[in-house]
Design an enzyme around this catalytic site. Structure first.
Site, mmCIF file in Angstrom:
data_model
loop_
_atom_site.group_PDB
_atom_site.id
_atom_site.type_symbol
_atom_site.label_atom_id
_atom_site.label_comp_id
_atom_site.label_asym_id
_atom_site.label_seq_id
_atom_site.Cartn_x
_atom_site.Cartn_y
_atom_site.Cartn_z
ATOM 1 N N LYS A 212 3.485 5.852 -3.330
ATOM 2 C CA LYS A 212 4.704 6.515 -3.789
ATOM 3 C C LYS A 212 4.897 6.331 -5.292
ATOM 4 O O LYS A 212 5.411 7.220 -5.982
ATOM 5 C CB LYS A 212 5.912 5.976 -3.022
ATOM 6 C CG LYS A 212 5.952 6.393 -1.558
ATOM 7 C CD LYS A 212 6.039 7.894 -1.398
ATOM 8 C CE LYS A 212 6.412 8.320 -0.005
ATOM 9 N NZ LYS A 212 6.495 9.785 0.146
ATOM 10 N N PRO B 223 0.819 -1.225 0.000
ATOM 11 C CA PRO B 223 0.000 0.000 0.000
ATOM 12 C C PRO B 223 0.850 1.271 0.000
ATOM 13 O O PRO B 223 0.586 2.201 -0.777
ATOM 14 C CB PRO B 223 -0.818 -0.133 1.296
ATOM 15 C CG PRO B 223 -0.846 -1.601 1.581
ATOM 16 C CD PRO B 223 0.493 -2.098 1.144
ATOM 17 N N TYR B 224 1.864 1.298 0.851
ATOM 18 C CA TYR B 224 2.742 2.470 0.942
ATOM 19 C C TYR B 224 3.482 2.695 -0.376
ATOM 20 O O TYR B 224 3.487 3.806 -0.934
ATOM 21 C CB TYR B 224 3.738 2.259 2.081
ATOM 22 C CG TYR B 224 4.821 3.300 2.194
ATOM 23 C CD1 TYR B 224 4.582 4.512 2.828
ATOM 24 C CD2 TYR B 224 6.102 3.053 1.699
ATOM 25 C CE1 TYR B 224 5.584 5.475 2.942
ATOM 26 C CE2 TYR B 224 7.101 4.000 1.809
ATOM 27 C CZ TYR B 224 6.844 5.200 2.432
ATOM 28 O OH TYR B 224 7.844 6.148 2.546
ATOM 29 N N ALA B 225 4.072 1.641 -0.914
ATOM 30 C CA ALA B 225 4.849 1.764 -2.143
ATOM 31 C C ALA B 225 3.967 2.159 -3.322
ATOM 32 O O ALA B 225 4.393 2.911 -4.209
ATOM 33 C CB ALA B 225 5.577 0.457 -2.441
#
Length: 253
Positions: free
Chosen positions: A162, A157-159
């Site tokens: 980004k 989710p974080y990547a």
């Protein structure tokens, strides 16, 4: 009187990579308006250190995931610019962020929404709101992560957010080109800060693993990143545009 020194706006400038960026810019004679989320005391310490370097720095509170606060924030920026003897600024560094570690199949809608608000929606609309105050010929730097190139379970989710910022960067570079505004992405590798609960800084085993997978043999530290961002904003690097620049010491080669 108009300020002759360049002015940067740095989000998340009270700690970690943002702090290093503000202080690295100060060494180059750049004034800063930087944001903090909740820790005003730490923000004031950074402002004091910047002043010791001979420049001016103003800390403003902002939750970069709360788009409804951006109009008021722009008003605060106008006031801060006036205190710096200017009407516009030169550099925007979208650095503020939050961490997240959870498997794809366990990530909740609320978690994903929070990541989206801070890492993409906030970057998108804060940049949009500040554009009228950004000088032609200015620069924008968006922070990404090495996790858009290498995959680490629990970081999808974080990547992914980004990764969206990296695409946005290229589009901004194209659309802002007529104003001669260069837009780039800086993608740090694993850095020893309090991010992710100090996972790299405070966990010896994690630090060792990062060091072993990095060509230069250690985990990164904030001052590996802040000076690089400051140099990217310098006139010498004016022709770098629409690039993703990984600053990781050579991770996972």
């Amino acid at each position: 009187m108009k300020s002759s020194a360049p002015i940067a706006i740095v989000t998340g400038g009270s700690r970690g990579l943002g702090r290093s960026t503000v202080l690295s810019l100060a060494k180059r004679g750049v004034n800063s308006i930087f944001t903090y989320n909740s820790n005003r005391a730490e923000a004031e310490k950074v402002a004091a250190l910047a002043r010791e370097a001979g420049v001016k720095a103003i800390a403003l509170q902002l939750d970069t995931g709360n788009v409804s606060a951006f109009d008021d924030f722009v008003g605060s920026v106008r006031d801060a610019l006036g205190r710096l003897g200017a009407q516009r600024f030169d550099y925007l560094v979208n650095n503020a962020g939050i961490s997240h570690h959870n498997a794809f199949d366990k990530t909740t809608e609320a978690e994903l929404d929070n990541l989206y608000n801070v890492h993409f929606k906030g970057v998108f609309f804060l940049t949009q709101k500040l554009l009228p105050l950004l000088n032609d010929g200015g620069r924008v730097v968006n922070l990404s992560t090495g996790l858009t190139r290498i995959t680490v379970p629990g970081s999808a989710p974080y990547a992914s957010m980004k990764g969206a910022v990296e695409v946005l960067t290229r589009y901004l570079a194209k659309e802002l080109g007529p104003r001669r505004i260069a837009v780039n992405t800086v993608a740090p590798g694993a850095i020893a800060t309090d991010f992710s609960g100090g996972m790299v800084r405070d966990n010896p085993e994690m630090n060792r693993r990062v060091s072993e997978m990095t060509a230069l043999g250690r985990a990164g530290v904030p001052d590996d990143i802040g000076p690089m961002i400051a140099s990217l904003l310098a006139e010498d690097d004016r022709w770098i545009n629409a690039q993703r620049i990984e600053v990781s010491g050579g991770m996972a080669l």
